[in-house]
Design an enzyme around this catalytic site. Structure first.
Site, PDB file in Angstrom:
ATOM      1  N   ASP A  13      16.156  18.371  73.677  1.00  0.00           N
ATOM      2  CA  ASP A  13      15.389  17.195  73.242  1.00  0.00           C
ATOM      3  C   ASP A  13      15.822  15.929  73.971  1.00  0.00           C
ATOM      4  O   ASP A  13      15.706  14.829  73.432  1.00  0.00           O
ATOM      5  CB  ASP A  13      15.513  16.964  71.719  1.00  0.00           C
ATOM      6  CG  ASP A  13      15.162  18.205  70.938  1.00  0.00           C
ATOM      7  OD1 ASP A  13      14.200  18.875  71.321  1.00  0.00           O
ATOM      8  OD2 ASP A  13      15.868  18.512  69.958  1.00  0.00           O
ATOM      9  N   LYS A  16      13.376  15.879  78.894  1.00  0.00           N
ATOM     10  CA  LYS A  16      13.191  16.504  80.214  1.00  0.00           C
ATOM     11  C   LYS A  16      11.738  16.481  80.656  1.00  0.00           C
ATOM     12  O   LYS A  16      11.419  16.297  81.828  1.00  0.00           O
ATOM     13  CB  LYS A  16      13.666  17.968  80.183  1.00  0.00           C
ATOM     14  CG  LYS A  16      15.121  18.134  79.864  1.00  0.00           C
ATOM     15  CD  LYS A  16      15.496  19.593  79.733  1.00  0.00           C
ATOM     16  CE  LYS A  16      15.059  20.257  78.449  1.00  0.00           C
ATOM     17  NZ  LYS A  16      15.695  19.760  77.229  1.00  0.00           N
ATOM     18  N   GLY A  40       9.962  22.044  72.962  1.00  0.00           N
ATOM     19  CA  GLY A  40       8.787  21.186  72.781  1.00  0.00           C
ATOM     20  C   GLY A  40       8.941  20.023  73.741  1.00  0.00           C
ATOM     21  O   GLY A  40       9.732  19.126  73.505  1.00  0.00           O
ATOM     22  N   HIS A  41       8.254  20.073  74.862  1.00  0.00           N
ATOM     23  CA  HIS A  41       8.404  19.041  75.889  1.00  0.00           C
ATOM     24  C   HIS A  41       7.239  18.056  75.784  1.00  0.00           C
ATOM     25  O   HIS A  41       6.083  18.435  75.962  1.00  0.00           O
ATOM     26  CB  HIS A  41       8.482  19.684  77.285  1.00  0.00           C
ATOM     27  CG  HIS A  41       9.730  20.511  77.461  1.00  0.00           C
ATOM     28  ND1 HIS A  41      10.034  21.198  78.594  1.00  0.00           N
ATOM     29  CD2 HIS A  41      10.767  20.734  76.612  1.00  0.00           C
ATOM     30  CE1 HIS A  41      11.204  21.812  78.439  1.00  0.00           C
ATOM     31  NE2 HIS A  41      11.655  21.550  77.241  1.00  0.00           N
ATOM     32  N   GLN A 221      15.885  23.459  76.388  1.00  0.00           N
ATOM     33  CA  GLN A 221      17.078  23.221  75.553  1.00  0.00           C
ATOM     34  C   GLN A 221      18.133  22.435  76.351  1.00  0.00           C
ATOM     35  O   GLN A 221      17.771  21.508  77.048  1.00  0.00           O
ATOM     36  CB  GLN A 221      17.643  24.554  75.025  1.00  0.00           C
ATOM     37  CG  GLN A 221      16.778  25.221  73.968  1.00  0.00           C
ATOM     38  CD  GLN A 221      15.639  26.046  74.546  1.00  0.00           C
ATOM     39  OE1 GLN A 221      15.864  26.831  75.441  1.00  0.00           O
ATOM     40  NE2 GLN A 221      14.434  25.885  74.034  1.00  0.00           N
TER      41      GLN A 221
HETATM   42  P1  IMP Z   1      16.351  29.451  68.585  1.00  0.00           P
HETATM   43  O1  IMP Z   1      16.343  29.131  70.034  1.00  0.00           O
HETATM   44  O2  IMP Z   1      15.036  29.188  67.906  1.00  0.00           O
HETATM   45  O3  IMP Z   1      16.877  30.817  68.289  1.00  0.00           O
HETATM   46  O4  IMP Z   1      17.377  28.420  67.860  1.00  0.00           O
HETATM   47  C1  IMP Z   1      18.767  28.447  68.114  1.00  0.00           C
HETATM   48  C2  IMP Z   1      19.349  27.046  68.086  1.00  0.00           C
HETATM   49  O5  IMP Z   1      18.861  26.292  69.189  1.00  0.00           O
HETATM   50  C3  IMP Z   1      18.947  26.245  66.846  1.00  0.00           C
HETATM   51  O6  IMP Z   1      20.003  25.357  66.522  1.00  0.00           O
HETATM   52  C4  IMP Z   1      17.752  25.427  67.323  1.00  0.00           C
HETATM   53  O7  IMP Z   1      17.555  24.254  66.567  1.00  0.00           O
HETATM   54  C5  IMP Z   1      18.187  25.115  68.744  1.00  0.00           C
HETATM   55  N1  IMP Z   1      17.061  24.884  69.652  1.00  0.00           N
HETATM   56  C6  IMP Z   1      16.257  25.798  70.218  1.00  0.00           C
HETATM   57  N2  IMP Z   1      15.344  25.227  71.020  1.00  0.00           N
HETATM   58  C7  IMP Z   1      15.592  23.911  70.973  1.00  0.00           C
HETATM   59  C8  IMP Z   1      14.995  22.782  71.628  1.00  0.00           C
HETATM   60  O8  IMP Z   1      14.073  22.898  72.429  1.00  0.00           O
HETATM   61  N3  IMP Z   1      15.536  21.585  71.321  1.00  0.00           N
HETATM   62  C9  IMP Z   1      16.595  21.430  70.479  1.00  0.00           C
HETATM   63  N4  IMP Z   1      17.180  22.458  69.866  1.00  0.00           N
HETATM   64  C10 IMP Z   1      16.686  23.692  70.096  1.00  0.00           C
END
Ligand code: IMP
Length: 420
Positions: A13, A16, A40-41, A221
């Protein structure tokens, strides 16, 4: 020819999408190489907010080739929607046949596990990321190439190596009812139109590089959420930063590694966050910065900028320059703190090479306060126009990280960037 990677230097977040969108003008080919619809970009195209989950953030730039590489976990409904966005903007989306499909089984299982884990939950986005990567690693997952199969062969692919039976058995073990195999065949077959976008994306990218074109790679991420580099188990299940480019696209040399960080830190989901602020300052930053997850709508946790974690990120990924986003959000915050060290049992811990989850959970950050500024900075486009304390804040970060900050975000609009 220049290869650029835009990666998250923190917990995701960081903004990017906007940076990729800004740099897209000089790049015909832009590649998303990891992550999935957990990302979510957010970009602004013609004044309209667009949130993208799977395709590169350059998709609203006409004429761009937007590659979804083999490392991306694809949710087909979202993919169809985002391909339509590309069409309306005159750009092209290319999909790699080896990219895995997130099935309704994966999403259901992700959610069931989180509920069953109670206070031990990871706080995932509930998008099926963990279960989908498990089937990829188990070498029986369903891929975009399977959408070319006729119904009978599709069913065989689902049954191969006990994929369907194992998935369904695990879901049933939680007392839930999985989608039937017949319905899963119908579900997969309904996305056949995606196959017209399939091509060998590695060949496309390597040809572009051979022809001397600029290619940009968009991470997802951030370093602290990377499966290996991050705060395991509170991480995602892919390698969404620099390593993922080599392993999925076979590109082993990146000229500019641009690490994106906010002027403060945020984290969604559970796990250690040493600089987390628990008071009204966090509420203010969260409100002004609209710190709500763009995929899940969850409020993000707010923390001071963590130079220890950033040093680690630079070290682990070879970041050559930084982009500091959302500097405008800190207007009116005084003092602004920055974590210089971690203290464990009253001793500074040297975190040059490794940051473990255990260290991060048990350490207290040693914070240094810097003077803030009060006047709005959203309208500025030159570094020299910024209030002197904002300039000092940027220079302080650069000096401590020994890494130049080449762009500064001062507002959500497309052009609200100071280039240095
Ligand atoms: P998952 O990728 O949905 O399995 O989530 C694993 C961890 O990564 C959790 O803490 C999510 O909140 C975090 N996470 C996954 N994708 C994002 C992102 O795009 N932005 C921020 N945190 C993320």
């Amino acid at each position: 020819m220049t290869t650029i990677a835009v990666i998250g230097a923190a917990w995701g977040d960081e903004g990017k999408g906007k940076i990729v969108d800004t740099l897209a003008a000089g790049h015909k080919t832009v590649v998303r190489f990891a992550g999935g619809p957990n990302a979510g970009h957010t970009i602004y195209a013609n004044g309209k907010k667009v949130i993208l989950h799977l395709v590169p953030s350059s998709v609203t730039c006409p004429g761009t080739l937007n590659v979804v590489g083999p490392g991306v976990l694809c949710e087909p409904v979202i993919l169809m929607e985002e391909i339509n966005i590309a069409k309306t903007h005159g750009s092209t989306v290319l999909l790699d046949p080896a990219a895995h499909i997130i099935t309704p089984w994966d999403v259901q299982l992700d959610k069931l596990r989180e509920i069953a884990s109670g206070s031990g939950a990871l706080g995932t986005t509930g998008r099926g990321i963990g279960p989908c990567t498990e089937s990829r690693t188990a070498r029986y997952g369903i891929r975009l190439s399977d959408l070319t199969l006729h119904t009978g062969d599709l069913r065989k692919a689902l049954l191969a190596r006990h994929y369907a039976h194992e998935r369904m058995a695990i879901i049933k073990s939680y007392g839930a009812t999985p989608m039937t195999i017949d319905d899963m065949v119908i579900w997969c077959a309904s996305f056949r139109s995606l196959t017209q976008h399939l091509c060998d994306t590695r060949a496309v990218v390597h040809k572009a590089l051979n022809d001397g074109e600029n290619v940009m790679f968009e991470g997802a991420q951030g370093v602290m959420l990377d499966l290996y580099l991050g705060t395991y188990p509170f991480v995602t299940s892919t390698n969404p930063t620099i390593g993922g480019i080599a392993t999925t696209m076979g590109v082993n040399k990146v000229d500019r590694v641009i690490g994106v960080t906010k002027a403060y830190d945020t984290r969604v989901g559970n796990g250690p966050f040493p600089t987390e602020i628990g008071d009204e300052v966090a509420d203010k930053i969260g409100k002004v910065g609209a710190e709500v997850g763009s995929t899940t709508g969850r409020p993000r946790r707010i923390g001071w900028l963590d130079l220890v974690a950033l040093k680690y990120a630079i070290r682990m990924t070879g970041i050559t320059e930084l982009v500091l986003t959302k500097l405008d959000v800190l207007t009116g915050i005084d003092p602004i703190f920055v974590a210089m060290d971690y203290m464990l049992d009253d001793k500074a811990v040297d975190r040059y090479a490794t940051l473990t989850t255990d260290i991060m959970s048990r350490s207290k950050p040693s914070l240094q306060g810097l003077e803030g500024w009060t006047s709005a900075i959203c309208g500025y486009r030159k570094f020299s126009e910024l209030p002197i304390n904002a300039q000092r804040y940027v220079r302080f970060i650069e000096d401590n990280l020994k890494t130049p900050i080449t762009m500064i975000g001062v507002g959500p609009e497309r052009d609200a960037i100071i280039m240095r």
